[in-house]
Design an enzyme around this catalytic site. Structure first.
Site, PDB file in Angstrom:
ATOM      1  N   SER A  58       0.858  -1.171   0.000  1.00  0.00           N
ATOM      2  CA  SER A  58       0.000   0.000   0.000  1.00  0.00           C
ATOM      3  C   SER A  58       0.894   1.219   0.000  1.00  0.00           C
ATOM      4  O   SER A  58       2.112   1.121   0.162  1.00  0.00           O
ATOM      5  CB  SER A  58      -0.914  -0.002   1.234  1.00  0.00           C
ATOM      6  OG  SER A  58      -1.830   1.054   1.142  1.00  0.00           O
TER       7      SER A  58
ATOM      8  N   TYR B  93      14.108   0.235   4.065  1.00  0.00           N
ATOM      9  CA  TYR B  93      14.988   0.477   2.929  1.00  0.00           C
ATOM     10  C   TYR B  93      14.659   1.832   2.330  1.00  0.00           C
ATOM     11  O   TYR B  93      13.513   2.095   1.996  1.00  0.00           O
ATOM     12  CB  TYR B  93      14.795  -0.621   1.867  1.00  0.00           C
ATOM     13  CG  TYR B  93      15.001  -2.001   2.393  1.00  0.00           C
ATOM     14  CD1 TYR B  93      13.922  -2.725   2.884  1.00  0.00           C
ATOM     15  CD2 TYR B  93      16.253  -2.575   2.411  1.00  0.00           C
ATOM     16  CE1 TYR B  93      14.089  -4.011   3.374  1.00  0.00           C
ATOM     17  CE2 TYR B  93      16.434  -3.855   2.898  1.00  0.00           C
ATOM     18  CZ  TYR B  93      15.352  -4.569   3.381  1.00  0.00           C
ATOM     19  OH  TYR B  93      15.529  -5.823   3.861  1.00  0.00           O
TER      20      TYR B  93
ATOM     21  N   ASN C 275       2.436  11.775 -10.496  1.00  0.00           N
ATOM     22  CA  ASN C 275       1.159  12.281 -10.992  1.00  0.00           C
ATOM     23  C   ASN C 275       0.357  11.234 -11.749  1.00  0.00           C
ATOM     24  O   ASN C 275      -0.835  11.430 -11.999  1.00  0.00           O
ATOM     25  CB  ASN C 275       1.402  13.482 -11.922  1.00  0.00           C
ATOM     26  CG  ASN C 275       1.860  14.710 -11.156  1.00  0.00           C
ATOM     27  OD1 ASN C 275       1.067  15.373 -10.500  1.00  0.00           O
ATOM     28  ND2 ASN C 275       3.148  15.004 -11.223  1.00  0.00           N
TER      29      ASN C 275
ATOM     30  N   MET D 282     -34.267   6.102 -12.545  1.00  0.00           N
ATOM     31  CA  MET D 282     -34.907   4.884 -12.057  1.00  0.00           C
ATOM     32  C   MET D 282     -35.936   5.155 -10.965  1.00  0.00           C
ATOM     33  O   MET D 282     -36.669   4.237 -10.561  1.00  0.00           O
ATOM     34  CB  MET D 282     -33.844   3.907 -11.537  1.00  0.00           C
ATOM     35  CG  MET D 282     -32.896   3.417 -12.620  1.00  0.00           C
ATOM     36  SD  MET D 282     -31.732   2.178 -12.009  1.00  0.00           S
ATOM     37  CE  MET D 282     -32.825   0.786 -11.781  1.00  0.00           C
TER      38      MET D 282
ATOM     39  N   GLY E 225     -37.839   5.503  -7.586  1.00  0.00           N
ATOM     40  CA  GLY E 225     -37.767   4.806  -6.312  1.00  0.00           C
ATOM     41  C   GLY E 225     -36.881   3.585  -6.352  1.00  0.00           C
ATOM     42  O   GLY E 225     -36.163   3.280  -5.386  1.00  0.00           O
TER      43      GLY E 225
ATOM     44  N   GLU F 269      -6.163  11.301  -4.072  1.00  0.00           N
ATOM     45  CA  GLU F 269      -5.165  11.708  -5.079  1.00  0.00           C
ATOM     46  C   GLU F 269      -5.241  13.200  -5.370  1.00  0.00           C
ATOM     47  O   GLU F 269      -4.966  13.641  -6.495  1.00  0.00           O
ATOM     48  CB  GLU F 269      -5.340  10.903  -6.378  1.00  0.00           C
ATOM     49  CG  GLU F 269      -4.972   9.448  -6.258  1.00  0.00           C
ATOM     50  CD  GLU F 269      -3.519   9.216  -5.944  1.00  0.00           C
ATOM     51  OE1 GLU F 269      -2.655   9.960  -6.450  1.00  0.00           O
ATOM     52  OE2 GLU F 269      -3.235   8.301  -5.165  1.00  0.00           O
TER      53      GLU F 269
END
Length: 350
Positions: A130, A218, A226, A303, A305, A328
């Site tokens: 991550s 490390y 970007n 759509m 309801g 981002e």
């Protein structure tokens, strides 16, 4: 086109459409589409309700090469193009933007950093991870290694990750130039402190991480990336298309989706061609996020309801769409980036 922009153009003998892809890109897109329909779609509601991504789906993503699209084959990846990665993100988002977010972050941020800056040993070792970027986490040098202290919020994929790319401040006096990226393994002592309960993309884990005297990381110096913004743009294009596929009665929405898609593909091809693409990436993310929100909202309205219920999945697209204007870099940040580029362009002509 101004003189300043004209000098950036790339000349080709035979200009092609942005919707023209290589054979490998088409194959990757079709594989992602098939996987999303056959494997992911039956589990979308369950994963959204439980706010947990099915481990079998994550494993399937790796087995199909979707989590290492640009990674060279020698390191277990698919060896594909950046555009291939975006096509995978887009196809997954048509079915489940949560899964698409996990795929996008892993490809455009984590893998990119590892591919460009990691040693051969780390490339072999790190297949899952991550990414985080903040200024308050500190890194202090202790002889031959660094010790990390601090915390990170809003970390995508952190619930499933074994390896983390952590941005920490080595020298606060240098501002952003003092920020360095560290590769940290979970068993070094990374603490998953809290899992956020979110409005949308709920099965994509987002957690708070704590680092308390984490050592032996490390070190890699990096620049701000970007291309992650182009990945989010692709996710939003896919989300918008997914909502439109359910309720496709608005011509204006169709125009906006196509415009967002072309902005995204253009930014991707510019990146691949080695051209400056910061402005184009910001434009793509900004517009695609707006298009996704509108597409999901209009689908619900059309759509009536039924769109407001949780039976057909449109309301999930609506909830998932909001994140596009936030992560981002918020939409305001994208506009600031675009404005600075315009000022630089026209200021240079004076």
């Amino acid at each position: 086109m101004t003189a300043a922009r004209r000098t950036m153009a790339t000349v080709h003998d035979t200009p092609t459409s942005l919707n023209v892809f290589t054979e490998e890109e088409i194959m990757m897109r079709e594989a992602a589409s098939r996987f999303a329909r056959e494997k992911v779609q039956p589990l979308v509601h369950q994963m959204d309700e439980s706010e947990i991504m099915d481990p079998a789906i994550i494993q399937g993503m790796f087995e199909n090469g979707f989590m290492g699209v640009e990674v060279p084959e020698e390191y277990g990846g698919s060896g594909g193009s950046f555009t291939s990665a975006l096509l995978v993100v887009e196809e997954l988002a048509k079915i489940d933007p949560s899964l698409s977010a996990a795929c996008d972050v892993h490809n455009t941020l984590c893998n990119t950093l590892m591919r460009h800056h990691a040693s051969h040993a780390l490339k072999e070792k790190s297949r899952r991870g991550s990414d985080a970027f903040a200024l308050k986490t500190r890194a202090e040098r202790k002889g031959d290694y660094y010790v990390l202290n601090g915390s990170k919020m809003w970390i995508t994929n952190s619930g499933e990750a074994d390896v983390f790319l952590v941005f920490a401040n080595v020298d606060p006096t240098k501002g952003y130039k003092g920020i360095t990226c560290f590769v940290v393994e979970k068993d070094m002592g990374v603490q998953i402190a809290k899992k956020e309960a979110k409005l949308g993309i709920r099965s994509s884990s987002t957690c708070v991480l704590n680092f308390d005297d984490i050592g032996q990381g490390y070190k890699y110096s990096i620049e701000i990336l970007n291309e992650g913004r182009i990945g989010i743009a692709a996710q939003m294009v896919g989300l918008a298309q997914g909502a439109f596929n359910i309720a496709h009665q608005h011509a204006k929405v169709a125009v906006e989706i196509e415009a967002a898609r072309l902005l995204t593909y253009n930014a991707a091809r510019m990146k691949e061609a080695g051209m400056p693409f910061v402005r184009e990436a910001a434009m793509a993310k900004y517009f695609a996020a707006k298009a996704a929100e509108r597409a999901a909202s209009m689908a619900i309205e059309w759509m009536g309801g039924m769109g407001f219920t949780r039976e057909n999945g449109v309301e999930k697209f609506y909830r998932d769409a909001k994140i596009g204007a936030i992560y981002e870099g918020t939409s305001n940040i994208q506009l600031q980036t675009i404005a600075k580029a315009i000022q630089a362009e026209y200021g240079a002509q004076k």
